[in-house]
Motif scaffolding. Structure first.
Motif: not given
Length: 105
Positions: A4-8, A11-14, A16-28
């Protein structure tokens, strides 16, 4: 497994959150492990590998599809590599830092 579109959207939010948080933490984290003076070189090497795999990924996925007739093998292999890298992260040890040279009068 997404039907379903809701599941998609969930999953996209999950992802995006996981990937985005890693981008900020990795250089530190990289700076904490190896020091700020080594950060530019290490970041450059990291980006070289990311760009290389980003360029090779579509080619390898397409080759897998041509050989097997589906993307299943490629996705399972990618997932296994992600799990293996997550396990390998547990074995990273903090390197010992050399004392900073100061010019005290």
């Amino acid at each position: 497994f997404i039907t379903t579109a809701g599941e998609l959207a969930a999953l996209s939010i999950l992802l995006g959150f996981c990937y985005g948080s890693g981008l900020a933490v990795f250089p530190v984290y990289l700076g904490d492990l190896f020091g700020l003076e080594n950060l530019p070189v290490l970041f450059g090497v990291k980006e070289l590998f990311i760009a290389s795999f980003g360029a090779l990924g579509p080619i390898l996925f397409g080759l897998s599809y041509d050989i097997t007739g589906s993307y299943h093998t490629a996705f399972v292999t990618t997932g296994a590599c992600c799990i293996l890298s997550g396990v390998a992260l547990n074995f990273i040890r903090t390197p010992e830092r050399k004392p900073l040279k100061t010019s005290a009068p």
